[in-house]
Design a protein around this motif. Sequence first.
Motif, PDB file in Angstrom:
ATOM      1  N   LEU A 191       0.838  -1.154  -0.238  1.00 26.13           N
ATOM      2  CA  LEU A 191       0.057   0.019  -0.073  1.00 26.13           C
ATOM      3  C   LEU A 191       0.683   0.980   0.036  1.00 26.13           C
ATOM      4  CD1 LEU A 191      -3.241   0.876   0.226  1.00 26.13           C
ATOM      5  CD2 LEU A 191      -3.222   0.818   2.207  1.00 26.13           C
ATOM      6  N   GLY A 192       1.971   0.902   1.311  1.00 25.83           N
ATOM      7  CA  GLY A 192       2.873   2.549   0.693  1.00 25.83           C
ATOM      8  C   GLY A 192       3.165   2.260  -0.341  1.00 25.83           C
ATOM      9  N   ALA A 193       3.304   1.861  -1.196  1.00 24.66           N
ATOM     10  CA  ALA A 193       4.370   2.001  -2.526  1.00 24.66           C
ATOM     11  C   ALA A 193       3.287   2.746  -3.333  1.00 24.66           C
ATOM     12  CB  ALA A 193       4.750   0.689  -3.507  1.00 24.66           C
ATOM     13  N   ASP A 194       1.937   2.004  -3.464  1.00 21.24           N
ATOM     14  CA  ASP A 194       1.141   2.606  -4.575  1.00 21.24           C
ATOM     15  C   ASP A 194       0.958   4.444  -3.999  1.00 21.24           C
ATOM     16  OD1 ASP A 194      -0.618   3.239  -6.086  1.00 21.24           O
ATOM     17  OD2 ASP A 194      -2.693   1.713  -4.781  1.00 21.24           O
ATOM     18  N   ARG A 195       0.708   4.961  -5.317  1.00 16.44           N
ATOM     19  CA  ARG A 195       0.668   5.962  -5.595  1.00 16.44           C
ATOM     20  C   ARG A 195      -0.233   6.625  -5.658  1.00 16.44           C
ATOM     21  NH1 ARG A 195       6.582   7.241  -4.110  1.00 16.44           N
ATOM     22  NH2 ARG A 195       6.963   5.924  -2.401  1.00 16.44           N
ATOM     23  N   ARG A 196      -0.723   6.042  -6.274  1.00 15.51           N
ATOM     24  CA  ARG A 196      -2.282   6.110  -7.232  1.00 15.51           C
ATOM     25  C   ARG A 196      -3.098   6.601  -6.974  1.00 15.51           C
ATOM     26  NH1 ARG A 196      -4.671   1.801  -8.838  1.00 15.51           N
ATOM     27  NH2 ARG A 196      -4.260   1.016  -7.143  1.00 15.51           N
ATOM     28  N   ALA A 233      -0.755  -2.657  -6.692  1.00 17.77           N
ATOM     29  CA  ALA A 233       0.748  -2.481  -7.310  1.00 17.77           C
ATOM     30  C   ALA A 233       1.124  -3.034  -8.100  1.00 17.77           C
ATOM     31  CB  ALA A 233       1.251  -2.884  -5.862  1.00 17.77           C
ATOM     32  N   LYS A 234       2.523  -2.563  -8.745  1.00 16.39           N
ATOM     33  CA  LYS A 234       2.667  -3.656 -10.040  1.00 16.39           C
ATOM     34  C   LYS A 234       4.128  -4.102  -9.462  1.00 16.39           C
ATOM     35  CE  LYS A 234       4.068  -4.240 -14.464  1.00 16.39           C
ATOM     36  NZ  LYS A 234       4.618  -2.849 -15.504  1.00 16.39           N
ATOM     37  N   LEU A 235       4.028  -5.374  -8.470  1.00 15.99           N
ATOM     38  CA  LEU A 235       5.183  -6.280  -8.454  1.00 15.99           C
ATOM     39  C   LEU A 235       5.925  -6.943  -9.358  1.00 15.99           C
ATOM     40  CD1 LEU A 235       2.939  -8.462  -6.094  1.00 15.99           C
ATOM     41  CD2 LEU A 235       4.195  -5.990  -5.163  1.00 15.99           C
ATOM     42  N   PHE A 236       5.551  -7.223 -10.372  1.00 17.47           N
ATOM     43  CA  PHE A 236       6.629  -7.445 -11.156  1.00 17.47           C
ATOM     44  C   PHE A 236       6.589  -6.816 -12.641  1.00 17.47           C
ATOM     45  CE2 PHE A 236       5.697 -11.417  -8.996  1.00 17.47           C
ATOM     46  CZ  PHE A 236       7.236 -11.579  -8.276  1.00 17.47           C
TER      47      PHE A 236
END
Lengths: 296, 296
Positions: free
Chosen positions: A84-89, B46-49
């Motif tokens: 979730l933290g990586a989701d900037r959308r 999130a796109k993981l790959f």
Amino acid sequence: MADWDAVRFFLELARAKTLARAARRLRVDYTTVGRRVSAFERELGAKLFERTPDGFVLTDAGESIRAAAEQMEQSAVDVEQRALGADRRLSGTVRVAAAESAGHAVVLPAMRDLHQRHPEIRLHLQTGLARLDIARREADLALRFAPPESGDLRIRRLTSMGFALYASEDYLARHRPPAPGAGFAGHDAVLFDEGFRGAPAFASLTDSLRDARAAVRANSMLSLVEAVANGLGVGALTCCLGDADPRLRRVFPDLPVQRVDLWLVVHADVQRTGRIRALIAALEARCRKAAAVLRG
Amino acid sequence: MADWDAVRFFLELARAKTLARAARRLRVDYTTVGRRVSAFERELGAKLFERTPDGFVLTDAGESIRAAAEQMEQSAVDVEQRALGADRRLSGTVRVAAAESAGHAVVLPAMRDLHQRHPEIRLHLQTGLARLDIARREADLALRFAPPESGDLRIRRLTSMGFALYASEDYLARHRPPAPGAGFAGHDAVLFDEGFRGAPAFASLTDSLRDARAAVRANSMLSLVEAVANGLGVGALTCCLGDADPRLRRVFPDLPVQRVDLWLVVHADVQRTGRIRALIAALEARCRKAAAVLRG
DNA sequence: TGGAGACCATGCAATCCTGCATGGCATGGC
DNA sequence: GCCATGCCATGCAGGATTGCATGGTCTCCA
């Protein structure tokens, strides 16, 4: 292990004690819970639960894997948080847990502003005092009247909200006007069902209604307002709500209102999430702009 | 998280880099891996790959959840181990029938690991090719180079073991080097007493020694190794044994080794008993970890 | 240059899993 | 006693998931 998901079922059943309750929490049929847990036992070659008259109780074997299973759950939450933290959308759903009054006065107005700019962001507002567990990600964000201390949570003061006692005009006309500090013997009270535990300032407000008869108890703020507006009694409301309704009057218009701090709680990892950042910003903007109204 | 099992797929794909490899390790179709990982990405938002020409590479988001996912894996292993450890029946003797080479390369190393965790489990290893009857409970477990078909037995492939022809350095120096496929006329052979009936790949290896004189026949693998190491002749050994002994050399170092599948046979209804399960798990772990060595 | 090998996307059919329904069993209130 | 409530086991039908098959791309190597 063939299927990690079985651990999720195991843990929930260990907590819920019955298939039916576990199933409700997992949002599946209880037969599924039973079948998957049985399969898990078969796979591990160990009996994890004792089927007793009062539900499923962990055996020694079950007890001995519980800690590891909870560890696993914690890691699962971590996975989720970091993703979730990586989701900037600026899209997707944000789940907010808030007291109904805070939801009404802060979250929804903030959301209205936010929606103008980012219509893709959806809100799931879970009001009520039931403490949803931020740490276990039952909600992304919580607005609380008492700040919890714990671990990885980020806490900040959003604003302070004013509370006061309200009654309808005709209620005040029909009753001997109460004197500040003199108690409410002979009065009717409209009470929130669950107390605002842990907010001393608010407690002092409701405490003053102790002598009054409880004419209405409700667990919905809307019902509370309506009850007061319909002259059923005196109730403690946020000033936002009370002052906005033309049918209501403050019982002690000359007394200062009771202020209760409103705290924002958010998990450290999700602070960078786009949509959550955006909502936090909107919440803070709303609190800045409407500070006067919120404080009463 | 809706499905913890997705993390297992995620991790495996992160390690294997391609759907196909991950699928083989997970024992599912690669389409399943692809679909589940995609679903996981959708769920997390999130796109993981990154799908690059050389496989699936973690994105920043993927990298940021990797540690937590590995933590989860560790906990999953813990769950499994404690479940095994909690089974009160994890004591007593397991009787294993195995060919001596399999006993040496697989059973004993596996038992060493197992003994760390469960010192109460005792092993009764019956090596030799005499087919102990699992069905009649002459042994609890058998490791065989040819799978029997019959009734209530559970059979699974453990690994494949590499066999090759070995000789001592000085033997090779003293003899005209043999040519692949040209037979061993004029050579000495060190032969196992009983043939590995039913393992065609192995048969082809020993068959090539047909023209050689039988310098030594022995029914013990230790004797066999010693015989070869002492320059008494050419012998077919598992690569584990042959490569580990500094005195031995492969006769045809450039030829691929002969692979023979090693099968685990166990009676269906003892599959669930704790000590046997534990040993099976240890055997499988050993075969996984030492796959390269076992295959030669 | 072309063919083998490895990989992945997509459509489809079989399988497995899930949820529903029924029925049985306890407890507790009237 | 009897009904209401909550729980769990089992049979069955619908639906989701899986594996397979086809077709496409890319690389490597002869």
